[in-house]
Motif scaffolding. Structure first.
Motif, PDB file in Angstrom:
ATOM      1  N   UNK A 466     -29.760   2.780 -14.315  1.00  0.00           N
ATOM      2  CA  UNK A 466     -28.374   2.322 -14.319  1.00  0.00           C
ATOM      3  C   UNK A 466     -27.788   2.316 -12.918  1.00  0.00           C
ATOM      4  N   UNK A 467     -28.136   3.303 -12.101  1.00  0.00           N
ATOM      5  CA  UNK A 467     -27.605   3.352 -10.730  1.00  0.00           C
ATOM      6  C   UNK A 467     -28.056   2.141  -9.912  1.00  0.00           C
ATOM      7  N   UNK A 468     -29.268   1.675 -10.184  1.00  0.00           N
ATOM      8  CA  UNK A 468     -29.737   0.469  -9.475  1.00  0.00           C
ATOM      9  C   UNK A 468     -28.862  -0.720  -9.842  1.00  0.00           C
ATOM     10  N   UNK A 469     -28.547  -0.865 -11.125  1.00  0.00           N
ATOM     11  CA  UNK A 469     -27.678  -1.955 -11.571  1.00  0.00           C
ATOM     12  C   UNK A 469     -26.261  -1.795 -11.017  1.00  0.00           C
ATOM     13  N   UNK A 470     -25.792  -0.562 -10.946  1.00  0.00           N
ATOM     14  CA  UNK A 470     -24.459  -0.298 -10.383  1.00  0.00           C
ATOM     15  C   UNK A 470     -24.409  -0.743  -8.929  1.00  0.00           C
ATOM     16  N   UNK A 471     -25.432  -0.396  -8.170  1.00  0.00           N
ATOM     17  CA  UNK A 471     -25.471  -0.784  -6.757  1.00  0.00           C
ATOM     18  C   UNK A 471     -25.520  -2.301  -6.601  1.00  0.00           C
TER      19      UNK A 471
END
Length: 497
Positions: A466-471
């Motif tokens: 999810x953090x990759x998508x957030x970034x």
């Protein structure tokens, strides 16, 4: 891209004085203010007549003054703890409080907590406006209906002006309120005499003690639904610790100090309503001081009504955004404020004596409703996602947070249902509370149950992915420094699109 997120020229005409932003993200170029400004916002918010009324509850149920004061201090300390942690979310995300519920409950699922919040805003303002009308009647003999309308208009105008004016007015009012509270406190201990029984540790009244504890905690916790509305313009690099303590000390001192004086007024004048009792309390210190207390406390009651209108407006816009995407312009703010203020005024005009008598039960029900939300929201922010959210995805109905998040909704339901047997109010007493002699320990159950339920549900959440998508989603949320005229990215795009 919405007009709210553009670097736009000043708006001409009467709308220029109205705050431009509402539910949207506050870009870094617009962040301003100092963290200590949070102290007067919440001190003044607590130091007003509705808070005095909360301090009446224990004494009115048979507790003596000493045990009522202990319950108030413990309840305020407990409820303010969670509320102040919500305040730290504002600078980190640059968003109003309620819109931040979407990552836990989903784009549409957040409507659950927003509905509760709207009821809270309107319910508190009905009570506030009734108290203000009674105060104006005592001070100047003003007709109640005229007083209700006047309070609504003034509070609505402050809410419409928005964030900076609310902060400014709360700072102006804080010093006079500190002075008047100090004079009342000194006068109470120097002049007023109470029976020894009011200061005795004997005769502990368990139901009255717990009712006062729950009422005080619920009152403080109820600020949580909009606390970060008033910290969201602060720069994101302000220390979380500083945001927490500026909010905590202001809220605790304003709320607890005022409730304690309310308990003292109730102990002296147990058979009176709030306004006459407070006035008689002041007059016992010296003649005419009761009227001075009402005059000084009245502006705080008006400004807290403004905060409720402001928060109610943002919550209503958030709810409408779930059904139809729109530009959250100044005009939208005006219309939403008018709707919230109009509903509150109509209910105020229709308010009955029974509503005032059931205010304690109203606080308890709010406490039950906010407890699992607080647990889910804070656990997600600090323990699950560790402050990492996508601003764009929060505003995207097809984004990574989904339309309905089973994790948050399930944890909320489990926590709420677990509390029901432990409830103890004038409306309903659960079987466990009844077996315990009317003792209400529901919060001790609801918080850990909702917390554990949410942590278990989130074990399947891949936060690294999810953090990759957030970034990716927020990569160009802020304009680059070499293109100062570029438009800020509008919430609404998606890393998945």
């Amino acid at each position: 891209m919405t007009s709210e997120d553009r670097i736009s020229p000043p708006t001409p005409g009467p709308l220029a004085a109205i705050e431009r932003r509402s539910i949207g993200y506050v870009p870094l170029r617009e962040r301003h203010g100092k963290v200590w400004h949070l102290f007067p916002v919440w001190f003044t918010g607590g130091a007003q007549l509705a808070t005095v009324a909360t301090g009446f509850i224990g004494v009115s149920m048979g507790a003596n003054l000493l045990w009522s004061m202990i319950a108030i201090l413990l309840g305020c300390a407990f409820g303010t703890f969670f509320m102040a942690f919500h305040s730290t979310q504002g600078p980190q995300l640059g968003l109003p409080q309620m819109i931040q519920s979407r990552p836990q409950f989903g784009y549409m699922g957040a409507l659950l907590v927003w509905g509760v919040a709207l009821i809270s805003y309107v319910g508190y303002n009905v009570f506030n406006q009734v108290l203000a009308g009674d105060a104006l009647h005592e001070i100047a003999g003003a007709p109640s209906t005229l007083s209700y309308v006047a309070v609504t208009v003034v509070a609505g105008a402050i809410a419409l002006a928005g964030y900076d004016w609310i902060h400014r007015i709360q700072r102006w009012l804080s010093l006079p309120l500190i002075i008047i509270l100090a004079v009342i406190t000194v006068g109470f201990f120097a002049v007023v005499r109470l029976p020894d029984s009011e200061w005795s540790l004997a005769g502990f009244n368990t139901p009255a003690f717990l009712a006062q504890f729950v009422a005080a905690a619920a009152y403080q916790l109820s600020w949580a639904i909009y606390v970060s509305d008033y910290s969201r313009y602060l720069p994101p690099n302000v220390p979380i610790r500083s945001t927490f303590w500026s909010t905590y000390t202001g809220t605790f001192l304003g709320g607890a100090w005022t409730m304690l004086l309310g308990a003292g007024a109730a102990a002296l004048n147990a058979k009176m309503d709030v306004i006459p009792a407070l006035q008689a309390f002041g007059d016992q210190i010296f003649h005419g001081f009761g009227t001075v207390i009402l005059i000084v406390s009245l502006p705080g009651l008006v400004t807290i009504s403004a905060l409720n209108f402001y928060g109610g407006s943002l919550t209503l816009l958030s709810a409408l955004d779930c059904f139809r995407r729109f530009e959250p312009t100044r005009v939208a703010r005006v219309v939403s404020l008018a709707l919230i203020a109009g509903v509150a005024l109509m209910l105020t005009l229709a308010a009955s004596k029974s509503f005032m008598e059931n205010f304690g039960a109203f606080l308890a029900i709010l406490f039950y409703l906010f407890t699992p939300w607080t647990a889910v929201n804070l656990v997600d922010f600090y323990l699950v996602r560790h402050t990492h959210y996508s601003i764009r995805e929060i505003f995207n109905p097809r984004g990574i947070y989904g339309r309905w998040s089973w994790r948050g909704l399930t944890a909320y339901a489990v926590g709420f249902i677990a509390m029901i047997p432990f409830w103890s109010t004038t409306w309903y007493t659960g079987p466990v509370a009844e077996a315990l002699g009317g003792v209400d320990i529901s919060v001790v159950i609801g918080l850990p149950v909702a917390t554990v339920a949410y942590l278990i549900a989130c074990r399947s959440l891949d936060t690294d992915a999810e953090r990759i998508l957030v970034a990716q989603a927020d990569a160009d949320l802020e304009p680059s420094s070499d293109t100062p005229s570029a438009e800020a990215v509008t919430p609404g795009g998606s890393a998945l699109d």
